[in-house]
Each structure stands twice: as C-alpha cells, then as structure tokens.
Design a protein around this motif. Structure first.
Motif, PDB file in Angstrom:
ATOM      1  N   VAL A  36     -14.446  13.390 -39.876  1.00 36.21           N
ATOM      2  CA  VAL A  36     -13.765  12.336 -39.117  1.00 36.21           C
ATOM      3  C   VAL A  36     -14.282  12.298 -37.686  1.00 36.21           C
ATOM      4  O   VAL A  36     -14.546  11.223 -37.133  1.00 36.21           O
ATOM      5  CB  VAL A  36     -12.230  12.527 -39.158  1.00 36.21           C
ATOM      6  CG1 VAL A  36     -11.535  11.655 -38.131  1.00 36.21           C
ATOM      7  CG2 VAL A  36     -11.703  12.225 -40.550  1.00 36.21           C
ATOM      8  N   ALA A  37     -14.451  13.452 -37.071  1.00 33.70           N
ATOM      9  CA  ALA A  37     -14.965  13.509 -35.702  1.00 33.70           C
ATOM     10  C   ALA A  37     -16.361  12.901 -35.620  1.00 33.70           C
ATOM     11  O   ALA A  37     -16.677  12.174 -34.677  1.00 33.70           O
ATOM     12  CB  ALA A  37     -14.973  14.947 -35.197  1.00 33.70           C
ATOM     13  N   LYS A  38     -17.185  13.177 -36.606  1.00 28.82           N
ATOM     14  CA  LYS A  38     -18.544  12.630 -36.611  1.00 28.82           C
ATOM     15  C   LYS A  38     -18.535  11.123 -36.824  1.00 28.82           C
ATOM     16  O   LYS A  38     -19.306  10.392 -36.200  1.00 28.82           O
ATOM     17  CB  LYS A  38     -19.395  13.323 -37.674  1.00 28.82           C
ATOM     18  CG  LYS A  38     -19.735  14.742 -37.271  1.00 28.82           C
ATOM     19  CD  LYS A  38     -20.508  15.465 -38.329  1.00 28.82           C
ATOM     20  CE  LYS A  38     -20.760  16.902 -37.871  1.00 28.82           C
ATOM     21  NZ  LYS A  38     -21.480  17.679 -38.842  1.00 28.82           N
ATOM     22  N   ILE A  39     -17.656  10.639 -37.699  1.00 31.67           N
ATOM     23  CA  ILE A  39     -17.555   9.196 -37.937  1.00 31.67           C
ATOM     24  C   ILE A  39     -17.054   8.481 -36.686  1.00 31.67           C
ATOM     25  O   ILE A  39     -17.534   7.408 -36.340  1.00 31.67           O
ATOM     26  CB  ILE A  39     -16.630   8.912 -39.139  1.00 31.67           C
ATOM     27  CG1 ILE A  39     -17.290   9.383 -40.426  1.00 31.67           C
ATOM     28  CG2 ILE A  39     -16.265   7.433 -39.211  1.00 31.67           C
ATOM     29  CD1 ILE A  39     -16.362   9.390 -41.626  1.00 31.67           C
ATOM     30  N   ALA A  40     -16.104   9.069 -35.997  1.00 29.78           N
ATOM     31  CA  ALA A  40     -15.501   8.434 -34.820  1.00 29.78           C
ATOM     32  C   ALA A  40     -16.392   8.531 -33.582  1.00 29.78           C
ATOM     33  O   ALA A  40     -16.190   7.778 -32.624  1.00 29.78           O
ATOM     34  CB  ALA A  40     -14.145   9.071 -34.520  1.00 29.78           C
ATOM     35  N   HIS A  41     -17.377   9.397 -33.586  1.00 28.69           N
ATOM     36  CA  HIS A  41     -18.173   9.640 -32.378  1.00 28.69           C
ATOM     37  C   HIS A  41     -18.883   8.383 -31.866  1.00 28.69           C
ATOM     38  O   HIS A  41     -18.710   8.001 -30.704  1.00 28.69           O
ATOM     39  CB  HIS A  41     -19.192  10.759 -32.611  1.00 28.69           C
ATOM     40  CG  HIS A  41     -20.057  10.986 -31.424  1.00 28.69           C
ATOM     41  ND1 HIS A  41     -19.599  11.612 -30.282  1.00 28.69           N
ATOM     42  CD2 HIS A  41     -21.348  10.639 -31.176  1.00 28.69           C
ATOM     43  CE1 HIS A  41     -20.573  11.639 -29.384  1.00 28.69           C
ATOM     44  NE2 HIS A  41     -21.638  11.066 -29.903  1.00 28.69           N
ATOM     45  N   GLN A  42     -19.680   7.735 -32.670  1.00 30.55           N
ATOM     46  CA  GLN A  42     -20.454   6.585 -32.197  1.00 30.55           C
ATOM     47  C   GLN A  42     -19.559   5.425 -31.750  1.00 30.55           C
ATOM     48  O   GLN A  42     -19.805   4.851 -30.695  1.00 30.55           O
ATOM     49  CB  GLN A  42     -21.466   6.123 -33.247  1.00 30.55           C
ATOM     50  CG  GLN A  42     -22.362   4.996 -32.761  1.00 30.55           C
ATOM     51  CD  GLN A  42     -23.091   5.319 -31.462  1.00 30.55           C
ATOM     52  OE1 GLN A  42     -23.623   6.404 -31.283  1.00 30.55           O
ATOM     53  NE2 GLN A  42     -23.101   4.380 -30.538  1.00 30.55           N
ATOM     54  N   PRO A  43     -18.516   5.071 -32.524  1.00 35.32           N
ATOM     55  CA  PRO A  43     -17.627   4.017 -32.025  1.00 35.32           C
ATOM     56  C   PRO A  43     -16.977   4.392 -30.693  1.00 35.32           C
ATOM     57  O   PRO A  43     -16.808   3.538 -29.816  1.00 35.32           O
ATOM     58  CB  PRO A  43     -16.581   3.868 -33.131  1.00 35.32           C
ATOM     59  CG  PRO A  43     -17.262   4.339 -34.361  1.00 35.32           C
ATOM     60  CD  PRO A  43     -18.178   5.442 -33.904  1.00 35.32           C
ATOM     61  N   THR A  44     -16.631   5.650 -30.525  1.00 33.55           N
ATOM     62  CA  THR A  44     -16.033   6.102 -29.270  1.00 33.55           C
ATOM     63  C   THR A  44     -17.018   5.960 -28.119  1.00 33.55           C
ATOM     64  O   THR A  44     -16.671   5.478 -27.039  1.00 33.55           O
ATOM     65  CB  THR A  44     -15.562   7.564 -29.395  1.00 33.55           C
ATOM     66  OG1 THR A  44     -14.597   7.641 -30.447  1.00 33.55           O
ATOM     67  CG2 THR A  44     -14.947   8.068 -28.114  1.00 33.55           C
ATOM     68  N   VAL A  45     -18.262   6.343 -28.341  1.00 31.40           N
ATOM     69  CA  VAL A  45     -19.298   6.204 -27.320  1.00 31.40           C
ATOM     70  C   VAL A  45     -19.486   4.737 -26.947  1.00 31.40           C
ATOM     71  O   VAL A  45     -19.538   4.383 -25.765  1.00 31.40           O
ATOM     72  CB  VAL A  45     -20.633   6.835 -27.794  1.00 31.40           C
ATOM     73  CG1 VAL A  45     -21.779   6.471 -26.859  1.00 31.40           C
ATOM     74  CG2 VAL A  45     -20.500   8.347 -27.909  1.00 31.40           C
TER      75      VAL A  45
END
Length: 76
Positions: free
Chosen positions: A43-52
């Motif tokens: 989940v953290a990896k999936i959310a990383h790019q959208p968060t950036v």
C-alpha cells in the motif's frame, strides 16, 4: 504548498489502511501478522507516486484538480 494539501495525503493513506484492515479481519491471528506487514508495504508503494504528484502540484490549479480527483476516485 505541501502543508496546505497534507489533508489529502492523510485521507488517502487512512482510506487505504481501512481497506487493508477490513481484509485482514477475515484472517486468523497467525495469517494476519504475516500478511499485514506485506500488504502495508505494498500500500505504501502504491500510494507513493500519487502522494509525490499531489505534493508537487500543491497550491496550484493543477493541485486543486488532482486533489479533487483523488477525493472523487477514492471516495474521500
């Protein structure tokens, strides 16, 4: 700029964590412990790019559009 949009990051991660928690509820304690760590990392990896992307666009018209789209897409 990023501080002003911090709410969307928190909302998105909380939403994703709730989904994980709901899925883990159906597992035994032993299974839950094993799967929990893996799923949260994914989940953290999936959310990383959208968060950036949201952070980079914060405070701009594009940022407002991305924030609204994120809220709509994830039901936040």
């Amino acid at each position: 700029r990023a501080r002003g949009s911090a709410g969307i990051f928190s909302d998105l991660r909380t939403h994703l964590e709730r989904i994980v928690d709901g899925e883990l509820d159906s597992l035994s304690d032993a299974q839950r412990a094993q799967v929990d760590e893996i799923v949260r990392a994914v989940v953290a990896k999936i959310a990383h790019q959208p968060t950036v992307a949201l952070k980079e666009a914060a405070g701009t018209d594009r940022g407002a559009r991305l924030t609204e789209a994120t809220r709509t897409l994830f039901g936040l």
